[in-house]
Design a protein around this motif. Structure first.
Motif, PDB file in Angstrom:
ATOM      1  N   ALA A 137       0.838  -1.209   0.000  1.00 46.78           N
ATOM      2  CA  ALA A 137       0.000   0.000   0.000  1.00 46.78           C
ATOM      3  C   ALA A 137       0.868   1.253   0.000  1.00 46.78           C
ATOM      4  O   ALA A 137       0.591   2.231  -0.732  1.00 46.78           O
ATOM      5  CB  ALA A 137      -0.924  -0.011   1.209  1.00 46.78           C
ATOM      6  N   ASN A 138       1.911   1.244   0.799  1.00 41.92           N
ATOM      7  CA  ASN A 138       2.812   2.395   0.827  1.00 41.92           C
ATOM      8  C   ASN A 138       3.499   2.598  -0.513  1.00 41.92           C
ATOM      9  O   ASN A 138       3.758   3.742  -0.939  1.00 41.92           O
ATOM     10  CB  ASN A 138       3.847   2.222   1.931  1.00 41.92           C
ATOM     11  CG  ASN A 138       3.254   2.335   3.324  1.00 41.92           C
ATOM     12  OD1 ASN A 138       2.222   3.009   3.509  1.00 41.92           O
ATOM     13  ND2 ASN A 138       3.869   1.665   4.289  1.00 41.92           N
ATOM     14  N   ASP A 179       2.195   1.805  -3.475  1.00 43.51           N
ATOM     15  CA  ASP A 179       1.211   2.386  -4.402  1.00 43.51           C
ATOM     16  C   ASP A 179       1.049   3.894  -4.147  1.00 43.51           C
ATOM     17  O   ASP A 179       0.944   4.705  -5.085  1.00 43.51           O
ATOM     18  CB  ASP A 179      -0.134   1.676  -4.248  1.00 43.51           C
ATOM     19  CG  ASP A 179      -0.074   0.226  -4.718  1.00 43.51           C
ATOM     20  OD1 ASP A 179       0.854  -0.087  -5.513  1.00 43.51           O
ATOM     21  OD2 ASP A 179      -0.914  -0.577  -4.281  1.00 43.51           O
ATOM     22  N   LYS A 180       1.001   4.266  -2.862  1.00 44.12           N
ATOM     23  CA  LYS A 180       0.868   5.684  -2.520  1.00 44.12           C
ATOM     24  C   LYS A 180       2.057   6.493  -3.005  1.00 44.12           C
ATOM     25  O   LYS A 180       1.906   7.578  -3.591  1.00 44.12           O
ATOM     26  CB  LYS A 180       0.708   5.818  -1.009  1.00 44.12           C
ATOM     27  CG  LYS A 180       0.581   7.252  -0.529  1.00 44.12           C
ATOM     28  CD  LYS A 180       0.444   7.285   0.977  1.00 44.12           C
ATOM     29  CE  LYS A 180       0.368   8.730   1.482  1.00 44.12           C
ATOM     30  NZ  LYS A 180       0.241   8.799   2.955  1.00 44.12           N
ATOM     31  N   ALA A 202       1.956   6.931  -6.790  1.00 42.52           N
ATOM     32  CA  ALA A 202       0.978   7.932  -7.229  1.00 42.52           C
ATOM     33  C   ALA A 202       1.488   9.347  -6.985  1.00 42.52           C
ATOM     34  O   ALA A 202       1.347  10.246  -7.842  1.00 42.52           O
ATOM     35  CB  ALA A 202      -0.343   7.707  -6.516  1.00 42.52           C
ATOM     36  N   GLN A 203       2.081   9.603  -5.837  1.00 45.39           N
ATOM     37  CA  GLN A 203       2.612  10.914  -5.528  1.00 45.39           C
ATOM     38  C   GLN A 203       3.752  11.296  -6.474  1.00 45.39           C
ATOM     39  O   GLN A 203       3.858  12.460  -6.895  1.00 45.39           O
ATOM     40  CB  GLN A 203       3.081  10.961  -4.077  1.00 45.39           C
ATOM     41  CG  GLN A 203       1.940  10.898  -3.061  1.00 45.39           C
ATOM     42  CD  GLN A 203       2.450  10.808  -1.635  1.00 45.39           C
ATOM     43  OE1 GLN A 203       3.608  10.442  -1.401  1.00 45.39           O
ATOM     44  NE2 GLN A 203       1.570  11.125  -0.687  1.00 45.39           N
ATOM     45  N   TYR A 245       9.370   6.921  -3.432  1.00 45.27           N
ATOM     46  CA  TYR A 245       8.923   5.764  -4.212  1.00 45.27           C
ATOM     47  C   TYR A 245       9.955   4.624  -4.152  1.00 45.27           C
ATOM     48  O   TYR A 245       9.606   3.455  -3.939  1.00 45.27           O
ATOM     49  CB  TYR A 245       8.673   6.209  -5.641  1.00 45.27           C
ATOM     50  CG  TYR A 245       8.306   5.089  -6.591  1.00 45.27           C
ATOM     51  CD1 TYR A 245       7.206   4.278  -6.351  1.00 45.27           C
ATOM     52  CD2 TYR A 245       9.054   4.858  -7.744  1.00 45.27           C
ATOM     53  CE1 TYR A 245       6.855   3.260  -7.209  1.00 45.27           C
ATOM     54  CE2 TYR A 245       8.715   3.842  -8.615  1.00 45.27           C
ATOM     55  CZ  TYR A 245       7.617   3.041  -8.344  1.00 45.27           C
ATOM     56  OH  TYR A 245       7.291   2.033  -9.201  1.00 45.27           O
TER      57      TYR A 245
END
Length: 450
Positions: free
Chosen positions: A103-104, A106-107, A110-111, A150
């Motif tokens: 999850a981290n 993916d976040k 996206a950022q 990332y």
């Protein structure tokens, strides 16, 4: 006055009679000896020690992550192959860590993509002079920051997956499980060090012994030496081994310096188990098919009465010898006349001086490794044979060379009768057959007459 003289005379006569019975009559009795036999056989010089039997290669298997033991798939003495699954830790927490890392990631992705898109738009505005340089630099830095976040999220996901894989414990080598220290349901904590779960011995058909050898004997131990050892479980069986390593790291126990000697041994029938105590004999030297005499015969020392009888017999034999031989022995006797005196008392011929301890003298000392054996000839006359001795195993000694010494010969090893002579014989020092003891005492030689 006359009465006093009579009493004194009676006491003197009584003492004379007692002395006669105690000394002269006792010595006139025939002396009985115990005998040992000169034999032929093999002689091995050994250094004895003890050590612990171990497997040649042993691996402790632990865990790098903490958790509850969910499954135990092997037990004591289980035979395992390299890569085989041994145990599984509870994976609930570790799997949750993997999902959280995903999850981290993916976040962060996206950022990063958003920051990259904004920066592309700002770049066009900057080129058309619609954005100042400060805002453009801030946009560029924002892209680099989200890119680093990332990459960190990717690394965190890899670490979470790796920890999840560590929950599955595999055998690093093929071998036998010799120890298991956990039970199913037990919690293991890998905070500062990896806790041991299993111990695997790679190959129990080959074992090694870690023997302690003290510093006085380590100089005689060489790599490749033959070794024989026993264990208490099989006391009637002798195992073979070979020295493969002498470790240079000393250990001191009770002020005694010891070195560890590694001995390899075959164990194809698997009777040798790890942890057994072995009594080890290192064969430092050996002789095959040599004349052997018990050490007790080399330690035998005749009494003064026996020596006097021996000297008289030698004088009689000398009287019947040719003049050339008499002259030869006479010249040899001159070297130690200061020690013993008399026709046969001095020097290294048949008496005192360097031969049988009649004083220090200036006679020639005994040659290295020379000693004496006493025996009775066919006429039951006391005789002596000079011998050169070699190796000794503490019980028997090798005869390198000796005149009139043959296999099967009976040599005197002690006195079983005549307490006066026995007491004189038992007062001698313990003999070391490999030690060079010079003239001037019971260990003196027989001179060059040998």
């Amino acid at each position: 006055m006359k009465k006093k003289i009579i009493i004194i005379s009676s006491i003197v006569i009584g003492l004379a009679i007692i002395s006669y019975f105690l000394f002269f009559r006792g010595e006139s009795q025939s002396t009985k000896f115990s005998f040992s036999t000169v034999s032929r056989g093999n002689l091995d010089v050994k250094i004895s020690s003890s050590g612990t039997i171990q497997a040649i290669k042993t691996v402790d298997v632990g865990t790098q992550v903490s958790g509850i033991i969910a499954k135990l798939l092997v037990d004591f003495n289980s035979h395992v192959k390299k890569g085989q699954l041994l145990a599984v830790l509870d994976t609930v927490v570790l799997a949750a860590s993997v999902r959280d890392a995903e999850a981290n990631l993916d976040k962060a992705k996206a950022q990063f993509e958003q920051a990259a898109a904004v920066h592309e738009r700002n770049k066009q505005l900057y080129e058309k002079k619609f954005m100042n340089e400060v805002d453009f630099i801030a946009s560029k830095t924002n892209v680099a920051t989200f890119q680093a976040t990332y990459k960190s999220a990717i690394t965190a996901l890899d670490r979470a997956k790796l920890n999840l894989n560590y929950a599955y414990i595999y055998a690093p080598i093929s071998g036998t499980i010799t120890n298991r220290v956990v039970e199913q349901g037990q919690t293991v904590a890998a905070s500062f060090s990896a806790p041991t779960i299993f111990t695997i011995a790679e190959d129990l058909t080959s074992m090694r012994i870690l023997a302690n050898v003290d510093e006085s004997d380590i100089g005689q131990i060489k790599v490749g030496q033959k070794v024989k050892f026993t264990v208490q479980s099989f006391q009637n069986r002798i195992f073979d081994g070979q020295v493969v390593q002498i470790r240079l790291n000393p250990t001191t126990v009770s002020n005694v310096v010891n070195y560890t000697v590694v001995v390899n041994a075959d164990n194809k029938d698997l009777v040798l188990l790890p942890g057994m105590t072995a009594t080890v004999d290192f064969y430092v030297d050996s002789r095959e098919s040599v004349l052997l005499v018990p050490n007790i015969a080399l330690r035998f020392q005749p009494s003064d009465v026996m020596m006097e009888e021996y000297r008289k017999n030698m004088e009689k034999e000398m009287a019947n010898m040719p003049d050339s031989i008499k002259k030869r022995f006479g010249n040899m006797g001159q070297g130690g006349q200061q020690g013993g005196g008399g026709q046969f008392g001095g020097g290294a011929a048949f008496g005192g001086g360097a031969a049988f301890g009649g004083g220090g003298g200036t006679g020639s000392p005994r040659r290295s490794g020379m000693n004496r054996l006493w025996y009775l000839d066919e006429k039951n006359t006391l005789k002596m044979a000079m011998v050169f001795v070699g190796l000794s195993d503490g019980k028997n000694t090798e005869i390198v060379r000796g005149r009139n010494v043959n296999e099967g010969m009976k040599v005197i090893s002690g006195i079983t009768d005549n307490s006066t002579a026995a007491a004189a014989s038992s007062s001698t020092n313990v003999f070391n057959p490999t030690q060079n003891r010079g003239g001037g005492g019971p260990g003196g030689g027989f001179g060059r007459g040998f």
